[in-house]
Design an enzyme around this catalytic site. Sequence first.
Site, short mmCIF file in Angstrom:
data_model
loop_
_atom_site.label_atom_id
_atom_site.label_comp_id
_atom_site.label_asym_id
_atom_site.label_seq_id
_atom_site.Cartn_x
_atom_site.Cartn_y
_atom_site.Cartn_z
N ARG A 264 10.50 -14.39 4.04
CA ARG A 264 11.58 -13.46 3.86
C ARG A 264 13.16 -13.87 4.84
O ARG A 264 12.22 -13.97 6.58
CB ARG A 264 10.63 -12.37 4.39
CG ARG A 264 10.21 -11.57 2.99
CD ARG A 264 10.01 -10.16 3.51
NE ARG A 264 8.87 -9.27 3.48
CZ ARG A 264 7.75 -8.88 3.80
NH1 ARG A 264 8.57 -8.19 4.69
NH2 ARG A 264 7.32 -8.43 2.87
N ARG B 170 -10.02 4.45 10.01
CA ARG B 170 -10.55 2.96 9.96
C ARG B 170 -12.05 2.38 10.85
O ARG B 170 -11.55 0.90 10.21
CB ARG B 170 -9.51 2.97 11.05
CG ARG B 170 -8.08 2.62 10.85
CD ARG B 170 -7.00 2.16 11.77
NE ARG B 170 -5.71 2.79 11.60
CZ ARG B 170 -4.56 2.14 10.96
NH1 ARG B 170 -5.93 0.92 10.23
NH2 ARG B 170 -4.12 2.11 10.75
N ARG C 194 -2.48 -11.13 11.55
CA ARG C 194 -2.68 -9.69 11.59
C ARG C 194 -3.30 -9.68 10.17
O ARG C 194 -4.22 -8.59 9.98
CB ARG C 194 -0.80 -8.98 10.67
CG ARG C 194 0.21 -8.76 11.97
CD ARG C 194 1.28 -7.69 11.40
NE ARG C 194 1.20 -8.38 10.03
CZ ARG C 194 2.96 -8.27 9.98
NH1 ARG C 194 3.99 -8.58 11.15
NH2 ARG C 194 4.02 -8.60 8.81
N ARG D 87 12.95 -12.40 10.59
CA ARG D 87 12.10 -10.60 11.70
C ARG D 87 11.60 -11.63 12.17
O ARG D 87 10.60 -12.95 11.53
CB ARG D 87 11.74 -9.77 10.74
CG ARG D 87 12.06 -8.63 10.40
CD ARG D 87 12.27 -7.29 9.53
NE ARG D 87 10.76 -7.16 10.33
CZ ARG D 87 9.80 -5.93 9.71
NH1 ARG D 87 9.91 -5.26 8.59
NH2 ARG D 87 8.69 -6.01 10.66
N LYS E 89 0.86 -1.35 -0.31
CA LYS E 89 0.25 -0.13 0.44
C LYS E 89 0.90 1.26 0.05
O LYS E 89 0.63 2.37 -0.78
CB LYS E 89 -0.60 -0.27 1.18
CG LYS E 89 -2.20 1.30 1.52
CD LYS E 89 -2.99 0.45 2.55
CE LYS E 89 -3.09 0.66 3.32
NZ LYS E 89 -2.33 0.76 4.32
#
Length: 228
Positions: A137, A98, A182, A171, A23
């Site tokens: 990743r 939101r 998420r 991470r 985004k």
Amino acid sequence: MDGAQVTATAPVFILLGPPGAGKGTQARMLQDAHGFVQLSTGDLLRAAVAAGTDAGEAAKAVMEAGGLVSDEIVIAILKDRLGDEDCGHGVILDGFPRTTGQAEALDELLADAGQHINAAISLEVDDAAMVARISGRFTCGNCGEGYHDVHKPTAVLGTCDKCGGTHMKRRADDNAETVAQRLTEYHKQTAPLIDYYEGKGVLQSLDAMGEIDAIATTLSGMVREAAG
Ligand SMILES: [Zn+2]
């Protein structure tokens, strides 16, 4: 044409998309290509506090007390910002609204200014593919080169192609479970907004799983049409 007034008609776009959908990248590309200004709530608040506007002072007091800045304050800050000259070509709202309450307040604010939402564009992702993409990743702890288990593995397992380093970092919040969480959270939070803008007839959807440049081209076309 006597008494005709020039009203502000700068287009307003909302970008909706889960973390990892690109985004921010797409908003920046739209900004560069069309001269729109990307407005995120965090940036708006920081700028208003720094400028010391009335709404900025109010936000500062709330934040210093550890509270959440109210919708009223955010809307007031946004109202100030939309009047700035650089927003005259149009704006892209990123991360606001939101909630449907905020969406309604935003509609009122825009109506007062003679503006409206030209399009709320939802960047659609395939959740399973997104989990695989993000959770694969890793980076070289020595030189920072980025890799991916599936899409860009190292030639020799555990060894950086670039510097030969053998300390690979992942991470903690990029693990599959966290990414899935998420996404679930995003869908839960965004579903009412999607319904809201669909009801207003301004919702557009875009498959965000492809190449960044191809998505940008499609998005650019959508925006040009909706701005017309
Ligand atoms: Zn390396």
